[in-house]
Design a protein around this motif. Structure first.
Motif, PDB file in Angstrom:
ATOM      1  N   ALA A 191       2.298   1.740  -3.433  1.00 48.71           N
ATOM      2  CA  ALA A 191       1.254   2.240  -4.346  1.00 48.71           C
ATOM      3  C   ALA A 191       0.948   3.709  -4.104  1.00 48.71           C
ATOM      4  O   ALA A 191       0.492   4.406  -4.997  1.00 48.71           O
ATOM      5  N   ARG A 192       1.188   4.181  -2.905  1.00 49.11           N
ATOM      6  CA  ARG A 192       0.824   5.544  -2.546  1.00 49.11           C
ATOM      7  C   ARG A 192       1.743   6.587  -3.191  1.00 49.11           C
ATOM      8  O   ARG A 192       1.383   7.739  -3.353  1.00 49.11           O
ATOM      9  N   CYS A 193       2.955   6.180  -3.562  1.00 50.21           N
ATOM     10  CA  CYS A 193       3.945   7.147  -4.061  1.00 50.21           C
ATOM     11  C   CYS A 193       3.569   7.645  -5.457  1.00 50.21           C
ATOM     12  O   CYS A 193       3.387   6.858  -6.375  1.00 50.21           O
TER      13      CYS A 193
ATOM     14  N   ALA B 148       0.841  -1.209   0.000  1.00 49.08           N
ATOM     15  CA  ALA B 148       0.000   0.000   0.000  1.00 49.08           C
ATOM     16  C   ALA B 148       0.870   1.250   0.000  1.00 49.08           C
ATOM     17  O   ALA B 148       0.538   2.252  -0.639  1.00 49.08           O
TER      18      ALA B 148
ATOM     19  N   ALA C 171       3.544  11.675   0.919  1.00 46.54           N
ATOM     20  CA  ALA C 171       2.396  10.775   0.739  1.00 46.54           C
ATOM     21  C   ALA C 171       2.599   9.442   1.448  1.00 46.54           C
ATOM     22  O   ALA C 171       1.640   8.805   1.881  1.00 46.54           O
TER      23      ALA C 171
END
Lengths: 360, 421
Positions: free
Chosen positions: A213-215, A210, A243
């Motif tokens: 994926a957030r970057c 997760a 983030a």
């Protein structure tokens, strides 16, 4: 224990409360039937209904994070002058609603005596809409309440008077998520360094896919560090947005010196004249300097002065800059234009000048 | 229940924020600290931790999981990372409570809220957070349930947090504004209360926000901040009271009106006639509100009122700030059926979001990822030139069904026209 006592109380899922039981009777009576309004003085609105009924609104600034004693003090004043009716604006100003004109001046007098500035209407600088900060947020880079208090002290006269070319809506955000929103002027945290990773904690605290994926620039990848599953950051790619910090606190983005403040201008929500706009960068790298953030205040006041002296009536800050051009704006506020002012994000090309339209 | 039995933390940095003319939140916190109440030691340690933040320039709160019985969200848990130094505020959770639509209050209801928050919380309340909620800040884990129960008994419900439908807001609108083009409170309450389950039991890919503004001045910042913005407007001619126009000209002067009203019209739809009356080209007018704002006694929205729906606004994370995109250039919002149709459409968009967005993706980002045409097809809305600034300028697209699409849209338009007749 009886069965009833053991059974937990289930919530009444009532949702958004009906505001009519709390609405001033004159507003209720003339709901959807208003004709026009005028401002008898800064901080006061008078709305006239088609029926001829009038309601006066006295708007005052608050500290937003209020203790119950302050709230009860405001309630006392509303009981005394407004039959107990009040509301709040989206910028946390309190509005006292009066159907008797003769109560307006005594209310203002008493508000001022109690330390509440009356203003925030028309062409004023209204209360800074802001986020939680160190007081309550789990990822803040600064303390919005403190920044805002410091700014509002500086802009007190601009709040209680209506002497700007048009309204000024300032926002403040404690991280780059920008919960404070877009503003004519925005005072926002800007991180300057990639996250420092506490590899001991990542595996236990973070859901690694997760976080990856957030970057927004795909700079994070899973890695084994000292035999432990962790994450690593490609620091050449990293845009220092923070983030990854929210879903993974061991990726510490904040630092005493590294967390800085940036000032942006020209954002606007309204569709009036020009379309809604996002704010644009003026200066970054200002120190995060509690308790009064003087460097931030200096930049904001410089922008406000240039706007007040140079804009035409009804031009918002963004409208004004569009007319005079960015080169002139940077000249007026004495900030050199640097490479970081040029956008590099998606659609950056749409921000280039593909013309000979140049103001000399 | 006096409680002064604690050592007051020195707060030299925060004390600086008691100076100056603007109301000070620090002074307010100290009032709570010095009140001799149950929560006073908690506020003392809160001030201690905040002073520590001011010294270290870092935050010291972490999240966690706290809910009330029956709900999955709405409480913002805060546990202190420096609880060893400041134990009384080691738990300082926030209850997000949905305010009455339009932020209307009586002192009676606010006083009851204050009493509840003195009994269970810290005495610190924010009117309002950026989410639109009343923020009851500062509650121990044990007190979250009784505090909520008391507020709930009073008629108030928990707001949204996490990947869920969020608390909404509307402008003052119908209640006190001549520009209001639809009943904002009605639309706000109908939509949110219909889909309340999505707020209380977070199961969406990410947050989803509605905001309701009565006119294009957009006082609740819906285009920037809402996934689903409902903004009032009108289709017919704006109303002009020529006598009052003349009064404005008399009061402000011809030059002023020409420079600040006529010349500022974004589509050159205005002309000041020689006799000081106003000519309006309503076909060119984009309903920006500028001239109405300047001359609100003389100029009014028309009678054929409704709203524009824009979808996809959000703040910076992850792909950069997005504004809403026009998805419905005009919907009528007058009859109950009009409002019911809006609620139904909102439900379709939420369903699309629930089924198609990636985890932690806002609907604006989904639209960006799949393209606006695919989104329109999915929600059953026909393309309209009002949705874009201009048509496509890049030829890289497969168009073998272009003529067929033209035929289909022509036939649709004809059928619609026939149905209307």
């Amino acid at each position: 224990m009886s069965e009833a006592a053991q059974k937990p109380r289930m919530p009444d899922e009532t949702g958004v409360p009906d505001p009519f039981p709390y609405m001033h009777p004159v507003m209720k009576k003339n709901y959807g039937q208003w004709d026009y309004h005028f401002r008898p003085r800064p901080g006061v609105l008078c709305h006239v209904a088609k029926s001829g009924d009038k309601i006066w609104t006295v708007r005052a600034g608050t500290q937003r994070q209020m203790d119950v004693f302050t709230i009860r003090k405001l309630c006392d004043l509303a009981d005394k002058y407004c039959d107990g009716y009040l509301r709040f604006t989206t910028r946390s100003n309190i509005e006292f609603l009066l159907d008797k004109e003769e109560n307006v001046e005594p209310l203002i007098e008493e508000l001022n005596k109690e330390g509440f500035p009356v203003g925030g209407t028309g062409n004023s600088v209204s209360m800074v809409s802001h986020t939680q900060g160190w007081l309550h947020c789990d990822i803040p880079g600064t303390d919005a309440s403190g920044v805002v208090k410091s700014l509002m002290d500086l802009m007190y006269e601009e709040f209680i008077n209506e002497e700007m070319p048009n309204r000024v809506r300032i926002t403040s955000s404690c991280c780059q998520i920008n919960c404070g929103g877009q503003g004519d002027i925005a005072v926002n945290v800007q991180y300057t360094k990639p996250p420092r990773i506490n590899h001991e904690l990542v595996a236990n605290v973070c859901e690694r896919p997760a976080v990856v994926a957030r970057c927004p620039v795909a700079a994070i990848r899973p890695a084994l560090v000292n035999g432990k599953p962790s994450l690593e950051v490609d620091e050449k790619k990293c845009v220092c947005c923070g983030a990854c910090y929210a879903p993974c606190p061991p990726m510490q983005i904040n630092g005493k010196e590294e967390t800085r403040i940036a000032v942006w201008v020209g954002g606007k929500h309204s569709n009036a004249r020009s379309k809604p706009r996002f704010h644009k960068l003026v200066v970054a790298g200002l120190p995060n300097n509690p308790p009064r953030w003087p460097e931030v205040g200096e930049v904001v006041m410089k922008i406000l002065r240039a706007y007040k002296e140079n804009a035409k009536d009804w031009e918002r800050i963004g409208d004004w800059i569009e007319r005079i051009g960015w080169p002139r704006f940077f000249e007026l506020i004495d900030v050199p234009f640097v490479k970081h002012h040029i956008d590099t994000w998606t659609y950056a090309r749409l921000t280039h000048n593909h013309s000979t339209h140049i103001q000399y | 229940m006096a409680n002064n039995d604690f050592k007051v933390h020195p707060t030299p940095k925060l004390d600086e924020l008691e100076k100056g003319p603007w109301p000070s939140f620090v002074t307010g916190l100290k009032r709570l600290r010095d009140a001799g109440k149950r929560y006073s030691p908690m506020i003392n340690d809160l001030l201690g931790q905040l002073e520590h933040s001011y010294e270290e320039r870092l935050g010291f709160w972490k999240g966690g999981t706290i809910t009330v019985v029956g709900y999955g969200g709405g409480v913002i848990p805060r546990f202190s990372e420096v609880a060893d130094k400041f134990p009384a505020s080691s738990e300082f959770h926030t209850l997000r409570i949905i305010p009455p639509a339009g932020y209307h209050y009586t002192t009676d209801i606010i006083r009851k809220m204050c009493d509840i928050w003195e009994e269970y919380g810290s005495g610190l309340i924010a009117f309002h957070g950026q989410s639109g909620d009343i923020m009851f800040q500062g509650c121990s884990s044990d007190n979250v349930q009784p505090a909520f129960d008391a507020l709930n008994e009073l008629g108030f419900d928990l707001g949204g947090a996490g990947p869920a439908l969020r608390t909404s807001m509307n402008c003052v609108g119908h209640a006190r504004c001549e520009m209001s083009c639809y009943d904002e409170i009605k639309a706000h309450r109908m939509i949110i209360n219909e889909y309340l389950d999505e707020m209380h039991r977070p199961a969406l890919p990410y947050k989803f926000k509605f905001k309701f503004s009565g006119c294009p001045n957009d006082c609740v910042n819906a285009i920037h901040r809402a996934d689903f913005a409902v903004i009032g407007t009108w289709r017919d001619d704006m109303k002009v009271d020529q006598e009052k126009v003349k009064e404005y000209v008399e009061e402000l002067g011809r030059d002023y009106i020409i420079e600040h009203v006529i010349n500022m019209c974004p589509t050159r739809a205005l002309k000041l006639n020689d006799d000081d009356t106003l000519a309006v080209d309503n076909k060119a007018c984009v309903r920006c509100m500028h001239c109405l704002n300047v001359m609100n006694r003389a100029l009014k929205p028309g009678d054929d009122k409704g709203a524009v729906i824009l979808i996809g606004g959000k703040r910076t994370l992850k792909i950069g700030d997005l504004m809403g995109t026009v998805i419905k250039p005009f919907i009528k919002l007058e009859t109950d059926e009009d409002f019911e149709a809006l609620v139904e459409f909102a439900g379709e968009v939420i369903d699309f979001f629930a089924e198609n967005a990636l985890e932690h993706e806002r609907i604006g980002e989904t639209i960006d990822r799949i393209g606006l045409p695919a989104f329109l097809e999915a929600i059953g809305v026909d393309p309209d030139p009002n949705m874009v600034l201009h048509p496509r300028q890049v030829s890289f697209v497969r168009t073998d069904d272009f003529q067929a699409e033209m035929e289909r849209m022509r036939a649709k338009k004809a059928a619609k026209k026939e149905a209307a007749e």
